[in-house]
Write a protein that holds these residues in place. Structure first.
Motif, PDB file in Angstrom:
ATOM      1  N   ALA A   1       0.836  -1.200   0.000  1.00 28.26           N
ATOM      2  CA  ALA A   1       0.000   0.000   0.000  1.00 28.26           C
ATOM      3  C   ALA A   1       0.873   1.254   0.000  1.00 28.26           C
ATOM      4  O   ALA A   1       0.613   2.222  -0.729  1.00 28.26           O
ATOM      5  CB  ALA A   1      -0.925  -0.008   1.214  1.00 28.26           C
ATOM      6  N   LYS A   2       1.929   1.240   0.805  1.00 29.69           N
ATOM      7  CA  LYS A   2       2.828   2.401   0.844  1.00 29.69           C
ATOM      8  C   LYS A   2       3.510   2.603  -0.507  1.00 29.69           C
ATOM      9  O   LYS A   2       3.650   3.736  -0.991  1.00 29.69           O
ATOM     10  CB  LYS A   2       3.869   2.224   1.942  1.00 29.69           C
ATOM     11  CG  LYS A   2       4.755   3.462   2.122  1.00 29.69           C
ATOM     12  CD  LYS A   2       5.940   3.214   3.027  1.00 29.69           C
ATOM     13  CE  LYS A   2       5.524   3.017   4.459  1.00 29.69           C
ATOM     14  NZ  LYS A   2       6.708   2.904   5.365  1.00 29.69           N
ATOM     15  N   LYS A   3       3.964   1.537  -1.130  1.00 26.80           N
ATOM     16  CA  LYS A   3       4.602   1.651  -2.443  1.00 26.80           C
ATOM     17  C   LYS A   3       3.657   2.282  -3.463  1.00 26.80           C
ATOM     18  O   LYS A   3       4.071   3.098  -4.299  1.00 26.80           O
ATOM     19  CB  LYS A   3       5.040   0.273  -2.950  1.00 26.80           C
ATOM     20  CG  LYS A   3       6.252  -0.291  -2.258  1.00 26.80           C
ATOM     21  CD  LYS A   3       6.586  -1.668  -2.811  1.00 26.80           C
ATOM     22  CE  LYS A   3       7.744  -2.314  -2.065  1.00 26.80           C
ATOM     23  NZ  LYS A   3       8.025  -3.685  -2.562  1.00 26.80           N
ATOM     24  N   LEU A   4       2.386   1.922  -3.382  1.00 28.71           N
ATOM     25  CA  LEU A   4       1.409   2.457  -4.338  1.00 28.71           C
ATOM     26  C   LEU A   4       1.267   3.966  -4.206  1.00 28.71           C
ATOM     27  O   LEU A   4       1.257   4.692  -5.215  1.00 28.71           O
ATOM     28  CB  LEU A   4       0.040   1.795  -4.136  1.00 28.71           C
ATOM     29  CG  LEU A   4      -0.205   0.482  -4.873  1.00 28.71           C
ATOM     30  CD1 LEU A   4      -1.554  -0.096  -4.471  1.00 28.71           C
ATOM     31  CD2 LEU A   4      -0.166   0.706  -6.380  1.00 28.71           C
ATOM     32  N   ILE A   5       1.149   4.461  -2.988  1.00 19.18           N
ATOM     33  CA  ILE A   5       0.966   5.907  -2.852  1.00 19.18           C
ATOM     34  C   ILE A   5       2.251   6.662  -3.201  1.00 19.18           C
ATOM     35  O   ILE A   5       2.203   7.748  -3.784  1.00 19.18           O
ATOM     36  CB  ILE A   5       0.437   6.316  -1.456  1.00 19.18           C
ATOM     37  CG1 ILE A   5       1.367   5.875  -0.340  1.00 19.18           C
ATOM     38  CG2 ILE A   5      -0.961   5.773  -1.237  1.00 19.18           C
ATOM     39  CD1 ILE A   5       0.944   6.388   1.027  1.00 19.18           C
ATOM     40  N   ILE A   6       3.395   6.077  -2.879  1.00 21.53           N
ATOM     41  CA  ILE A   6       4.663   6.729  -3.230  1.00 21.53           C
ATOM     42  C   ILE A   6       4.845   6.773  -4.736  1.00 21.53           C
ATOM     43  O   ILE A   6       5.234   7.806  -5.310  1.00 21.53           O
ATOM     44  CB  ILE A   6       5.843   6.022  -2.533  1.00 21.53           C
ATOM     45  CG1 ILE A   6       5.816   6.312  -1.034  1.00 21.53           C
ATOM     46  CG2 ILE A   6       7.178   6.448  -3.152  1.00 21.53           C
ATOM     47  CD1 ILE A   6       6.841   5.552  -0.233  1.00 21.53           C
ATOM     48  N   ASN A   7       4.550   5.676  -5.398  1.00 21.64           N
ATOM     49  CA  ASN A   7       4.737   5.619  -6.861  1.00 21.64           C
ATOM     50  C   ASN A   7       3.776   6.526  -7.613  1.00 21.64           C
ATOM     51  O   ASN A   7       4.024   6.879  -8.772  1.00 21.64           O
ATOM     52  CB  ASN A   7       4.580   4.183  -7.353  1.00 21.64           C
ATOM     53  CG  ASN A   7       5.721   3.279  -6.912  1.00 21.64           C
ATOM     54  OD1 ASN A   7       6.799   3.768  -6.548  1.00 21.64           O
ATOM     55  ND2 ASN A   7       5.498   1.980  -6.921  1.00 21.64           N
ATOM     56  N   ASN A   8       2.679   6.897  -6.986  1.00 30.99           N
ATOM     57  CA  ASN A   8       1.695   7.769  -7.642  1.00 30.99           C
ATOM     58  C   ASN A   8       1.774   9.219  -7.168  1.00 30.99           C
ATOM     59  O   ASN A   8       0.957  10.047  -7.580  1.00 30.99           O
ATOM     60  CB  ASN A   8       0.281   7.225  -7.410  1.00 30.99           C
ATOM     61  CG  ASN A   8      -0.031   6.033  -8.285  1.00 30.99           C
ATOM     62  OD1 ASN A   8      -0.466   6.182  -9.421  1.00 30.99           O
ATOM     63  ND2 ASN A   8       0.206   4.841  -7.754  1.00 30.99           N
ATOM     64  N   ALA A   9       2.751   9.520  -6.306  1.00 35.75           N
ATOM     65  CA  ALA A   9       2.889  10.877  -5.774  1.00 35.75           C
ATOM     66  C   ALA A   9       3.718  11.747  -6.709  1.00 35.75           C
ATOM     67  O   ALA A   9       4.643  11.272  -7.368  1.00 35.75           O
ATOM     68  CB  ALA A   9       3.538  10.835  -4.394  1.00 35.75           C
ATOM     69  N   THR A  10       3.381  13.016  -6.767  1.00 34.24           N
ATOM     70  CA  THR A  10       4.080  13.973  -7.631  1.00 34.24           C
ATOM     71  C   THR A  10       5.100  14.749  -6.811  1.00 34.24           C
ATOM     72  O   THR A  10       4.748  15.387  -5.814  1.00 34.24           O
ATOM     73  CB  THR A  10       3.083  14.970  -8.252  1.00 34.24           C
ATOM     74  OG1 THR A  10       2.101  14.234  -8.986  1.00 34.24           O
ATOM     75  CG2 THR A  10       3.791  15.940  -9.189  1.00 34.24           C
ATOM     76  N   PRO A  11       6.379  14.713  -7.212  1.00 28.06           N
ATOM     77  CA  PRO A  11       7.397  15.497  -6.479  1.00 28.06           C
ATOM     78  C   PRO A  11       7.054  16.982  -6.477  1.00 28.06           C
ATOM     79  O   PRO A  11       6.446  17.503  -7.419  1.00 28.06           O
ATOM     80  CB  PRO A  11       8.683  15.226  -7.269  1.00 28.06           C
ATOM     81  CG  PRO A  11       8.445  13.895  -7.925  1.00 28.06           C
ATOM     82  CD  PRO A  11       6.982  13.888  -8.263  1.00 28.06           C
ATOM     83  N   ILE A  12       7.436  17.653  -5.405  1.00 30.86           N
ATOM     84  CA  ILE A  12       7.147  19.078  -5.264  1.00 30.86           C
ATOM     85  C   ILE A  12       7.961  19.893  -6.272  1.00 30.86           C
ATOM     86  O   ILE A  12       9.154  19.689  -6.435  1.00 30.86           O
ATOM     87  CB  ILE A  12       7.472  19.562  -3.839  1.00 30.86           C
ATOM     88  CG1 ILE A  12       6.546  18.872  -2.833  1.00 30.86           C
ATOM     89  CG2 ILE A  12       7.349  21.068  -3.717  1.00 30.86           C
ATOM     90  CD1 ILE A  12       6.858  19.210  -1.395  1.00 30.86           C
ATOM     91  N   LYS A  13       7.287  20.795  -6.964  1.00 30.53           N
ATOM     92  CA  LYS A  13       7.949  21.710  -7.892  1.00 30.53           C
ATOM     93  C   LYS A  13       7.544  23.136  -7.526  1.00 30.53           C
ATOM     94  O   LYS A  13       6.486  23.364  -6.969  1.00 30.53           O
ATOM     95  CB  LYS A  13       7.548  21.400  -9.328  1.00 30.53           C
ATOM     96  CG  LYS A  13       7.959  20.007  -9.810  1.00 30.53           C
ATOM     97  CD  LYS A  13       7.464  19.741 -11.212  1.00 30.53           C
ATOM     98  CE  LYS A  13       7.829  18.333 -11.666  1.00 30.53           C
ATOM     99  NZ  LYS A  13       7.305  18.038 -13.030  1.00 30.53           N
TER     100      LYS A  13
END
Length: 397
Positions: free
Chosen positions: A6-18
Motif C-alpha cells: 500500500a505504501k509503495k502504491l501511494i509513493i509511486n503515484n505521488a508527484t514530487p514538489i515543484k
C-alpha cells in the motif's frame, strides 16, 4: 493489501514538489530543504587560537619541563579573546592567553594555566608539551572553499550555526511542503467551540498539525461535519493547494463513513482500500490531480500510527529528502505478547537500551498512555512473542 505494498502504491503515484526556490534568512530556515551548494568563503577558525586559558609557548622551549625541573619563560604580553596584537616570538618567551584568543605567530602550543605557577612576568612551566596541543589550527573546523551544505539537505540548528559562523545570513531553500488535514465527523469541534452533548474536541487535528509544524511543514486544517458535499468541496480545494491531503474518520463501513463515496464522486483514483494492519485496517490511499489523499481512521491512536507509517516516507519521496524517511530498527522484547493476531498489529512501546517495553493498553481511542512511548512494535499475524524475541520497531518522529 499488505501495508508495504500500500505504501509503495501511494509513493509511486505521488508527484514530487515543484516550484520557485525561496531565499530566506537563516533563522527561519530550520526544517527547510537547502536548494543550493554553500561553500565556505574563509577558514573557520581563520586565525590560530587557544583552546585553553594558559600560556602560548614554543613547544621546543619547554621540552625538559617537569614538576621537579620547571622551565621559566618571560611573559611578554597578554591576549584575551577578541584581542589583536602583533607579537614577535623570541626564544624563551610566553604569551598569556585566554580561551579563544589569537595565538601569535611562532608559538605552537598552549600550556594550561594549571600546569604553571600563574605568574604574569616570569612563569614557571611544570610540564612539557607537543606541538599544536591546546591549539586550534586555521581551518580546523571548516576549510576555505569547503562545501558545508549540499542541495537537498534538511536544515538543522547545527547547519544554521555553521552558516552564521561563515557570515551567511540568507540561503535558498526548496518550496515548503503544504499538507492538508481534514478531520471528519459531526461529533468533532475545535478548541474555539463549546462541545454540545455527544460532541468531543478534535484531538487528532491538533496532534498532526503540531507534528508537522515541528518540521516546518505548512498546514491547512479543517474540521468537517458528516456532510458529503462539504467534505467533497474541502478535499477538492485542499488537493488544489496542498501536496498531500490527510483525512481522518469516515473511512470504514458505518452509516456515516462517507469518505470512499465522496472520493469516488470527485473523481479521485483509489490506490488501495483496507490494509493488513490493526489498528487502521480501513486506511485508504487515493490520488486526485497528482495530490495523494491518505484517509486514516478517526480513532486517535489508529490515526497516529498509520500516519507515522505512511506519511514520512511519502514526504521523503515528494521532497527528495531522505532524512524524512521512517526510522526502523530491530530490538528484543522485554515482555511476552502471547496473543496470536489475525492481522499485523502496531503496538505502542518504549525502546530503551536495545529492549522494547510494551504498553499495557493498546486501545485505538486511548492516547494518554503514549506519553512514554517512543516507538511502535510491528507484530506479525498468526504468531506469539516471548520476552527476548526480536521484533521490528518503527521509531516515532
Amino acid at each position: 493489501m499488505e501495508i508495504n505494498e500500500a505504501k509503495k502504491l501511494i509513493i509511486n503515484n505521488a508527484t514530487p514538489i515543484k516550484g520557485e526556490k525561496e531565499e530566506i534568512v537563516i533563522v527561519n530556515a530550520l526544517g527547510r530543504i537547502c536548494a543550493e551548494t554553500i561553500t565556505s568563503p574563509f577558514s573557520v577558525p581563520n586565525f590560530p587560537k587557544s583552546a585553553m586559558d594558559g600560556y602560548a609557548v614554543k613547544s621546543s622551549d619547554v621540552q625538559t619541563a617537569s614538576k621537579d625541573n620547571p622551565v621559566s619563560l618571560k611573559v611578554v604580553d597578554e591576549l584575551l579573546a577578541g584581542d589583536y596584537k602583533q607579537i614577535r616570538y623570541e626564544q624563551g618567551t610566553a604569551v598569556r592567553v585566554m580561551t579563544g584568543a589569537l595565538v601569535p605567530e611562532g608559538y605552537d602550543a598552549v600550556i594550561k594555566q594549571e600546569d604553571t605557577d600563574y605568574r604574569e612576568d616570569i612563569v614557571s612551566v611544570y610540564t612539557n608539551i607537543e606541538p599544536y596541543v591546546n591549539y586550534c589550527k586555521v581551518g580546523e573546523d571548516i576549510a576555505v572553499n569547503e562545501t558545508v551544505i549540499s542541495p537537498g539537505t534538511l536544515i538543522t540548528r547545527s547547519h544554521i550555526g555553521v552558516l552564521a559562523s561563515l557570515g551567511i545570513e540568507k540561503i535558498k531553500v526548496e518550496p515548503q511542503p503544504v499538507v492538508g488535514v481534514i478531520c471528519t465527523g459531526s461529533e468533532l469541534v475545535s478548541l474555539q467551540e463549546e462541545p454540545k452533548p455527544g460532541q468531543i474536541y478534535s484531538s487528532i487535528s491538533y496532534m498532526l498539525q503540531a507534528n508537522l509544524n515541528k518540521y516546518d511543514i505548512k498546514t491547512k486544517v479543517a474540521i468537517c461535519s458528516d456532510d458529503a458535499d462539504l467534505i467533497a468541496r474541502t478535499i477538492t480545494e485542499m488537493s488544489e493547494s496542498c501536496h498531500i491531503v490527510i483525512t481522518t474518520g469516515g473511512a470504514s463501513v458505518g452509516k456515516k463513513d462517507l469518505i470512499p463515496d465522496v472520493l469516488d464522486s470527485i473523481g479521485a483514483t483509489k490506490l488501495f482500500y483496507r490494509a493488513n494492519i490493526k489498528p487502521g485496517t480501513p486506511t485508504m490511499g487515493s490520488v486526485l490531480g497528482g495530490t495523494i489523499i491518505l484517509s486514516l481512521s478517526g480513532n486517535p491512536y489508529a490515526a497516529l500510527c498509520n500516519f507515522d507509517y505512511y506519511f514520512w516516507d511519502l514526504l521523503a519521496h515528494i521532497t527528495g529528502n531522505s532524512s524524512f524517511k521512517s526510522l526502523w530498527a530491530k530490538a528484543s522484547l522485554a515482555d511476552d505478547y502471547p496473543k496470536k493476531e489475525k492481522t499485523k498489529r502496531f503496538l505502542r512501546a518504549r525502546l530503551d537500551n536495545d529492549q522494547v517495553f510494551l504498553s499495557k493498553v493498546n486501545k485505538s481511542s486511548v492516547i494518554s498512555n503514549m506519553y512514554d512511548c517512543n516507538c511502535y512494535v510491528l507484530v506479525d499475524e498468526n504468531r506469539t512473542y516471548s520476552a527476548g524475541d526480536e521484533a521490528d520497531i518503527l521509531i516515532i518522529k
